[in-house]
Design an enzyme around this catalytic site. Structure first.
Site, PDB file in Angstrom:
ATOM      1  N   LYS A 151      -1.168   8.250  -2.037  1.00  0.00           N
ATOM      2  CA  LYS A 151      -1.260   8.442  -3.166  1.00  0.00           C
ATOM      3  C   LYS A 151      -2.608   8.955  -4.345  1.00  0.00           C
ATOM      4  O   LYS A 151      -2.420   9.487  -5.223  1.00  0.00           O
ATOM      5  CB  LYS A 151      -1.652   6.689  -3.585  1.00  0.00           C
ATOM      6  CG  LYS A 151       0.643   6.228  -3.319  1.00  0.00           C
ATOM      7  CD  LYS A 151      -0.167   4.515  -3.823  1.00  0.00           C
ATOM      8  CE  LYS A 151       1.007   4.497  -3.995  1.00  0.00           C
ATOM      9  NZ  LYS A 151       1.430   2.515  -3.847  1.00  0.00           N
TER      10      LYS A 151
ATOM     11  N   ARG B 248     -15.845   4.058  -1.060  1.00  0.00           N
ATOM     12  CA  ARG B 248     -14.722   3.673  -1.566  1.00  0.00           C
ATOM     13  C   ARG B 248     -14.540   2.641  -2.849  1.00  0.00           C
ATOM     14  O   ARG B 248     -13.753   3.176  -4.383  1.00  0.00           O
ATOM     15  CB  ARG B 248     -13.234   3.470  -0.793  1.00  0.00           C
ATOM     16  CG  ARG B 248     -12.098   4.431  -1.839  1.00  0.00           C
ATOM     17  CD  ARG B 248     -11.105   5.176  -0.680  1.00  0.00           C
ATOM     18  NE  ARG B 248     -12.021   5.945   0.291  1.00  0.00           N
ATOM     19  CZ  ARG B 248     -11.255   6.179   1.726  1.00  0.00           C
ATOM     20  NH1 ARG B 248     -10.077   5.106   2.149  1.00  0.00           N
ATOM     21  NH2 ARG B 248     -11.450   7.372   1.485  1.00  0.00           N
TER      22      ARG B 248
ATOM     23  N   GLY C 159       5.401  -9.666  -3.572  1.00  0.00           N
ATOM     24  CA  GLY C 159       5.391  -7.763  -3.224  1.00  0.00           C
ATOM     25  C   GLY C 159       7.031  -8.289  -3.730  1.00  0.00           C
ATOM     26  O   GLY C 159       6.402  -6.109  -4.776  1.00  0.00           O
TER      27      GLY C 159
ATOM     28  N   ASP D 194       2.432   2.014 -10.672  1.00  0.00           N
ATOM     29  CA  ASP D 194       2.083   0.693  -9.482  1.00  0.00           C
ATOM     30  C   ASP D 194       1.342  -0.014 -11.085  1.00  0.00           C
ATOM     31  O   ASP D 194       0.619  -1.143 -10.879  1.00  0.00           O
ATOM     32  CB  ASP D 194       0.683   1.494  -8.797  1.00  0.00           C
ATOM     33  CG  ASP D 194       1.860   1.836  -7.978  1.00  0.00           C
ATOM     34  OD1 ASP D 194       2.876   1.048  -7.355  1.00  0.00           O
ATOM     35  OD2 ASP D 194       0.915   2.176  -6.596  1.00  0.00           O
TER      36      ASP D 194
ATOM     37  N   SER E 152      12.317   0.629  -1.142  1.00  0.00           N
ATOM     38  CA  SER E 152      12.856   1.443  -2.679  1.00  0.00           C
ATOM     39  C   SER E 152      13.868   2.255  -2.327  1.00  0.00           C
ATOM     40  O   SER E 152      14.944   1.910  -2.988  1.00  0.00           O
ATOM     41  CB  SER E 152      11.282   2.375  -2.544  1.00  0.00           C
ATOM     42  OG  SER E 152      10.865   2.143  -2.916  1.00  0.00           O
TER      43      SER E 152
HETATM   44  P1  NAP Z   1      -3.896   3.615   0.350  1.00  0.00           P
HETATM   45  O1  NAP Z   1      -4.331   4.241  -0.221  1.00  0.00           O
HETATM   46  O2  NAP Z   1      -3.619   4.077   1.516  1.00  0.00           O
HETATM   47  O3  NAP Z   1      -4.712   2.820   0.687  1.00  0.00           O
HETATM   48  C1  NAP Z   1      -4.951   1.869   2.004  1.00  0.00           C
HETATM   49  C2  NAP Z   1      -6.189   0.475   1.491  1.00  0.00           C
HETATM   50  O4  NAP Z   1      -5.804  -0.515   2.586  1.00  0.00           O
HETATM   51  C3  NAP Z   1      -7.509   0.789   1.298  1.00  0.00           C
HETATM   52  O5  NAP Z   1      -7.960   0.014   0.767  1.00  0.00           O
HETATM   53  C4  NAP Z   1      -8.083   0.571   2.988  1.00  0.00           C
HETATM   54  O6  NAP Z   1      -9.303   0.792   3.454  1.00  0.00           O
HETATM   55  C5  NAP Z   1      -7.094  -0.248   3.386  1.00  0.00           C
HETATM   56  N1  NAP Z   1      -7.279  -1.048   4.850  1.00  0.00           N
HETATM   57  C6  NAP Z   1      -6.348  -0.152   5.739  1.00  0.00           C
HETATM   58  N2  NAP Z   1      -6.424  -0.149   6.785  1.00  0.00           N
HETATM   59  C7  NAP Z   1      -7.228  -1.625   6.891  1.00  0.00           C
HETATM   60  C8  NAP Z   1      -8.310  -2.333   7.673  1.00  0.00           C
HETATM   61  N3  NAP Z   1      -7.654  -2.301   8.806  1.00  0.00           N
HETATM   62  N4  NAP Z   1      -9.049  -3.576   7.285  1.00  0.00           N
HETATM   63  C9  NAP Z   1      -9.452  -3.659   6.229  1.00  0.00           C
HETATM   64  N5  NAP Z   1      -8.488  -2.700   4.927  1.00  0.00           N
HETATM   65  C10 NAP Z   1      -8.158  -1.719   5.433  1.00  0.00           C
HETATM   66  O7  NAP Z   1      -2.237   2.321   0.794  1.00  0.00           O
HETATM   67  P2  NAP Z   1      -1.608   1.911  -0.813  1.00  0.00           P
HETATM   68  O8  NAP Z   1      -0.874   3.233  -1.647  1.00  0.00           O
HETATM   69  O9  NAP Z   1      -3.322   1.569  -1.621  1.00  0.00           O
HETATM   70  O10 NAP Z   1      -0.958   0.727  -0.752  1.00  0.00           O
HETATM   71  C11 NAP Z   1      -1.446  -0.771   0.259  1.00  0.00           C
HETATM   72  C12 NAP Z   1      -0.906  -1.357   0.615  1.00  0.00           C
HETATM   73  O11 NAP Z   1      -0.073  -1.691  -0.395  1.00  0.00           O
HETATM   74  C13 NAP Z   1       0.060  -1.048   1.240  1.00  0.00           C
HETATM   75  O12 NAP Z   1       0.603  -2.172   2.260  1.00  0.00           O
HETATM   76  C14 NAP Z   1       1.586  -0.740   0.718  1.00  0.00           C
HETATM   77  O13 NAP Z   1       2.805  -0.887   1.355  1.00  0.00           O
HETATM   78  C15 NAP Z   1       1.665  -2.153  -0.489  1.00  0.00           C
HETATM   79  N6  NAP Z   1       2.137  -1.550  -1.550  1.00  0.00           N
HETATM   80  C16 NAP Z   1       2.647  -2.648  -2.695  1.00  0.00           C
HETATM   81  C17 NAP Z   1       3.707  -1.958  -3.587  1.00  0.00           C
HETATM   82  C18 NAP Z   1       4.524  -2.578  -4.221  1.00  0.00           C
HETATM   83  O14 NAP Z   1       5.268  -2.505  -5.133  1.00  0.00           O
HETATM   84  N7  NAP Z   1       3.800  -4.298  -3.164  1.00  0.00           N
HETATM   85  C19 NAP Z   1       2.878  -0.411  -4.521  1.00  0.00           C
HETATM   86  C20 NAP Z   1       2.226  -0.178  -4.044  1.00  0.00           C
HETATM   87  C21 NAP Z   1       1.376  -0.916  -3.328  1.00  0.00           C
HETATM   88  P3  NAP Z   1     -10.328   1.915   3.623  1.00  0.00           P
HETATM   89  O15 NAP Z   1     -10.253   2.352   1.764  1.00  0.00           O
HETATM   90  O16 NAP Z   1     -11.545   1.597   3.756  1.00  0.00           O
HETATM   91  O17 NAP Z   1      -9.448   2.909   4.215  1.00  0.00           O
END
Ligand code: NAP
Length: 295
Positions: A72, A162, A260, A108, A23
């Site tokens: 978030k 969740r 992404g 998002d 970003s």
């Molecule tokens: P978040 O709120 O921290 O949520 C993380 C998610 O990943 C939860 O569903 C979590 O499951 C799961 N998770 C984490 N570690 C895991 C593992 N080892 N095995 C299985 N599931 C796992 O993060 P977020 O904001 O949703 O972001 C998620 C991903 O999307 C990140 O990689 C982020 O960089 C990407 N993203 C990209 C964009 C883009 O514009 N391209 C935008 C937003 C996000 P639990 O609920 O069980 O913890």
């Protein structure tokens, strides 16, 4: 020189980790393309410092911030006001300072739709969708798909409760959409993928592997490979690397892939417009993140 406005000129991103974020590069290019004297800064903010960081936004006169993993959800209870869709989704990725109040938005959700429709060439009305992950990004995607007229949305998450909570919220807001939740295990993932037209990978499961250079995908993710097929569209929200193992497998299987970076640009463009009030220079933003990652 920073623009001499009380709440203009400096924006940023708060997260943990945040070093992988593109970003700063993307928004810096956008400011340059429009000749704006603004700055975008990455702030590494561990969870215990989140309330102080938010107070700092106001105190230091920032125009706003992007919010990324893992804040978030937590940030929603620390803001003065939530825009209605951010409140419904329960996740904020953009904060704007409005007359000294911190207002939370979710770009998002429209960013996912822009990526699927504009870069994936996909109409979502009637689509059967699978969302992997129920964090801030996963829940935004699930809401976005239901609001775009998807016939069904299945949400699978490591913490099943969740996924169930998100599914309940989406079903309440969009009764015409069939919404289900389940665990993130290989058998459930395969069954759901067999019935899906759209798959969105929205977990951060691969972030640790990326940062320590191992790169081994979890079993539930590898289990998808045999069920990927032509006609399907696959979006992986993770953009480091740009072509993830999932996207490579989807491309080999003849599916349409959306990376992404596509979502990053569209959600970022909407955040840019919220902060600056100016149309985002999307081509410049895309160009900035298409190149090799910063050293
Ligand atoms: P978040 O709120 O921290 O949520 C993380 C998610 O990943 C939860 O569903 C979590 O499951 C799961 N998770 C984490 N570690 C895991 C593992 N080892 N095995 C299985 N599931 C796992 O993060 P977020 O904001 O949703 O972001 C998620 C991903 O999307 C990140 O990689 C982020 O960089 C990407 N993203 C990209 C964009 C883009 O514009 N391209 C935008 C937003 C996000 P639990 O609920 O069980 O913890």
């Amino acid at each position: 020189m920073i623009a001499p406005r009380a709440h203009g000129g400096i924006v940023g991103i708060i997260g943990d980790p945040v070093a992988h974020s593109l970003s700063p590069r993307m928004h810096t290019a956008a400011f340059a393309a429009l000749g704006m004297d603004w700055r975008f800064v990455a702030f590494h903010v561990p969870a215990e410092h989140l309330p102080d960081a938010l107070r700092g936004i106001r105190a230091l006169g920032l125009a706003g911030v992007n919010v990324t993993i893992p804040h978030k959800r937590a940030v929603t209870s620390l803001l003065d006001e939530l825009e209605p869709s951010a409140r419904a989704i329960g996740a904020v990725n953009t904060v704007r300072v409005e007359a000294d109040r911190l207002v939370g938005y979710n770009t998002d959700a429209p960013g996912v739709l822009d990526a699927l429709v504009r870069d994936g060439g996909r109409t979502l009305a009637g689509a059967r969708c699978l969302v992997l992950g129920a964090g801030g990004a996963g829940r935004s995607a699930a809401f976005a798909l239901a609001s775009a007229g998807a016939a069904s949305v299945v949400i699978l998450n490591r913490t099943t409760s969740r996924a169930e909570e998100v599914a309940g919220r989406v079903a309440d807001a969009h009764p015409a959409c069939a919404v289900r939740a389940g665990p993130l295990d290989p058998a459930t993932v395969v069954r759901a993928a067999e019935e899906a037209d759209v798959i969105i990978q929205a977990t951060s499961a691969m972030l640790a592997e990326i940062s320590d250079g191992r790169g081994e995908a979890p079993a539930w993710l590898r289990a998808l490979d045999p069920v990927l097929r032509p006609g399907m569209i696959v979006l992986d929200m993770v953009y480091t690397p740009r072509r993830t193992a999932l996207l490579n497998a989807a491309a080999r299987a003849g599916a349409t892939i959306v990376d992404g970076l596509s979502m990053l640009v569209y959600q970022g463009a909407r955040s840019f417009e919220l902060w600056t009030g100016r149309p985002a220079p999307i081509a410049a933003m895309r160009h900035a993140v298409d190149g090799p990652p910063p050293p």
